[in-house]
Design an enzyme around this catalytic site. Structure first.
Site, PDB file in Angstrom:
ATOM      1  N   LYS A  54       0.800  -1.185   0.040  1.00  0.00           N
ATOM      2  CA  LYS A  54       0.122  -0.025  -0.211  1.00  0.00           C
ATOM      3  C   LYS A  54       0.889   1.297  -0.049  1.00  0.00           C
ATOM      4  O   LYS A  54       1.898   1.059   0.218  1.00  0.00           O
ATOM      5  CB  LYS A  54      -0.971  -0.133   1.210  1.00  0.00           C
ATOM      6  N   HIS A 113      -5.771   1.095   6.409  1.00  0.00           N
ATOM      7  CA  HIS A 113      -5.799   0.704   7.666  1.00  0.00           C
ATOM      8  C   HIS A 113      -6.875   1.038   8.345  1.00  0.00           C
ATOM      9  O   HIS A 113      -7.729   0.145   8.763  1.00  0.00           O
ATOM     10  CB  HIS A 113      -4.476   1.001   8.694  1.00  0.00           C
ATOM     11  N   LYS A 154       1.503  11.169  13.885  1.00  0.00           N
ATOM     12  CA  LYS A 154       3.309  11.089  14.078  1.00  0.00           C
ATOM     13  C   LYS A 154       3.126  12.158  15.174  1.00  0.00           C
ATOM     14  O   LYS A 154       2.876  13.096  15.314  1.00  0.00           O
ATOM     15  CB  LYS A 154       3.844  11.240  13.033  1.00  0.00           C
TER      16      LYS A 154
HETATM   17  C1  BG6 Z   1       2.341   1.688   7.701  1.00  0.00           C
HETATM   18  C2  BG6 Z   1       2.515   3.222   7.568  1.00  0.00           C
HETATM   19  O1  BG6 Z   1       1.424   1.141   6.903  1.00  0.00           O
HETATM   20  O2  BG6 Z   1       1.839   1.359   8.985  1.00  0.00           O
HETATM   21  C3  BG6 Z   1       3.247   3.672   8.655  1.00  0.00           C
HETATM   22  O3  BG6 Z   1       3.004   3.596   6.435  1.00  0.00           O
HETATM   23  C4  BG6 Z   1       2.972   3.351  10.148  1.00  0.00           C
HETATM   24  O4  BG6 Z   1       3.450   5.193   8.763  1.00  0.00           O
HETATM   25  C5  BG6 Z   1       2.671   1.659   9.968  1.00  0.00           C
HETATM   26  O5  BG6 Z   1       3.835   3.797  10.941  1.00  0.00           O
HETATM   27  C6  BG6 Z   1       2.078   1.526  11.343  1.00  0.00           C
HETATM   28  O6  BG6 Z   1       1.843   0.103  11.450  1.00  0.00           O
HETATM   29  P1  BG6 Z   1       1.840  -0.742  12.938  1.00  0.00           P
HETATM   30  O7  BG6 Z   1       1.673  -2.084  12.704  1.00  0.00           O
HETATM   31  O8  BG6 Z   1       3.203  -0.544  13.712  1.00  0.00           O
HETATM   32  O9  BG6 Z   1       0.659   0.001  13.810  1.00  0.00           O
END
Ligand code: BG6
Length: 454
Positions: free
Chosen positions: A137, A229, A315
């Site tokens: 993605k 997500h 972030k």
């Molecule tokens: C990724 C994003 O898809 O998911 C990132 O590009 C993000 O920016 C990450 O930090 C977070 O994933 P997880 O599994 O650590 O929540």
């Protein structure tokens, strides 16, 4: 195509995602005997195999998962092929590296603009027949580009061989939302407009964009994690439960729900940018890219009529936690002395880092008044052996299982919802590091406010 893949070709093996997530996932698969095949790392630059092995080792050590015997085994399977994505002939190196494999899986962790070249060149080199293509993605940059990308990839790989990753769908905790709903009638029957006041999902991260600032600046928080997500989590929480988890039942249910999510308007969005972001290497000095977003969604179906779904991502926030909070409607019973202040029930589903399912309930305080206090019934389950999302998803792709992959119709619905508010459709407000985003986000807060996870 039902055959198991017999070679793993990894485009983008020198990148950040490879280092943080993919090498540990490959080691985990190998440890379970699910990766007995050539592993071909592909990159643009020439690299001695020893250097690649060192990088894999460093990645495993950093993630705390290094397992010497498995690493030795994987090291022997590991090959490296330098290719020029613009030169189909250079893909011959991949053919040589996979040896006689007939059903390679090509996993592409590269920016989306390169997917098409990889697919076309793989086909030109005879690497697409009987093979699978897994792409990372974000799938496209908006609805039009997502459609165009899919059409372009389908010229080289048929739909059943095309796997569009959204790693949140591979998380044990996200699957648990569906299990929890399906197996606990007490909650499932309240998850509707009669029972629920609002739903909010927070995806907070303490870290910034170091190491991937250039990519991030072209994407921003909404395209990076909301379009995929967060909307898939909304779908898992709000969809009608499928009759079967197989034969696309789950994918049909998620897509249907996403087709019922109303397209956003600027009034539903607050964007934020953390102070100092434009000083990062790779970020445009005048960048208006958001590193924070708060959004309000509406689902136009009878089950969720009038129930707002809020999403907040960012972030440089105070904690790293992903969590959904379902607030039920407040108590109406007239016998309570504190009926106007007694908190409503709430269901908290923490998706990471350590899973928690908690039910906020009220119990009577000691004393003569008929008033209560809030307690949480907490169910935790932290299992160090829990299968991580990438292990699950890459293992599934090797086996040809697509249920936990995003499907094109769902991706397109998500872009339809997001498209009207991307770019500078709304202003971007600055916020301090380690805060919950700009003050403006409070104006979009759910009734009862944002439930900041701690
Ligand atoms: C990724 C994003 O898809 O998911 C990132 O590009 C993000 O920016 C990450 O930090 C977070 O994933 P997880 O599994 O650590 O929540």
């Amino acid at each position: 195509m039902t055959d198991r893949s017999d070679a793993f070709v990894f485009f983008g093996a020198t990148g950040d995602l490879a280092f943080k997530q993919i090498f540990p996932a490959l080691q985990a698969l190998a440890k379970k005997g699910r990766l007995d095949m050539p592993i071909v790392a592909v990159g643009r630059k020439e690299m001695p195999i020893e250097k690649l092995r060192e990088r894999v080792k460093e990645s495993l050590e950093k993630s705390g998962s290094f397992d010497a015997p498995t690493f030795e085994k994987v090291s022997k399977q590991l090959k490296y092929a330098a290719v020029d994505y613009d030169d189909p002939a250079s893909f011959k190196r991949i053919s040589e590296a996979i040896g006689g494999a007939k059903h390679p899986v090509h996993y592409v962790a590269l920016p989306p603009e390169i997917f098409e070249k990889v697919a076309a060149n793989a086909k030109a080199q005879g690497l697409a027949d009987g093979a699978r293509l897994v792409v990372e993605k974000p799938f496209g940059h908006d609805l039009a580009s997502a459609k165009a990308l899919s059409e372009a990839l389908l010229k080289s790989f048929p739909e059943e061989s095309l796997f569009r990753i959204d790693h949140y769908l591979g998380k044990e905790t996200v699957e648990n939302i569906v299990y929890f709903r399906a197996s606990n009638t007490i909650f499932e029957s309240s998850l509707c407009a009669e029972g629920v006041e609002s739903v909010q999902i927070t995806m907070a991260e303490t870290f910034g964009v170091k190491g991937r600032a250039k990519f991030y600046d072209s994407v921003g928080a909404i395209r990076d994690v909301v379009q995929n997500h967060m909307l898939e989590v909304v779908a898992c929480l709000a969809m009608e439960l499928p009759k079967s988890m197989k034969n696309d039942g789950l994918r049909d249910a998620r897509s249907k729900l996403l087709s019922e999510v109303r397209a956003l308007t600027p009034a539903d969005v607050v964007r934020g940018q953390v102070k100092g972001y434009t000083d990062e290497d790779g970020v445009d000095k005048g960048s208006k890219t958001e590193t924070f977003a708060a959004l309000r969604f509406h689902i136009d179906n009878p089950r969720w009529k009038g129930v707002p779904f809020f999403v907040r991502v960012g972030k440089a926030l105070p904690v790293t936690i992903s969590e959904a909070l379902v607030r039920f409607k407040g108590p109406e019973c007239p016998v309570l002395d504190d009926k106007s202040t007694a908190p409503a029930n709430a269901l908290r589903l923490r998706l990471g880092p350590s899973p928690v399912i908690a039910l906020g309930a009220n119990v009577k305080k000691n004393g003569e008044e008929f008033v209560g206090e809030r307690r949480e019934l907490i169910l935790t389950r932290s299992d160090p052996a829990e299968m991580k999302a990438y292990e699950r998803l890459l293992g599934d792709a090797i086996d040809g299982k697509a249920e936990l992959y995003a499907r094109q119709d769902a991706i397109e619905e998500a872009w339809r919802v997001i498209d009207p508010i991307t770019g500078d459709a709304t202003p971007v407000h600055s916020y301090e590091e380690k805060t919950w985003g700009p003050d403006e986000a409070q104006k979009l807060a759910p009734p009862g406010g944002w439930g900041d996870p701690v």
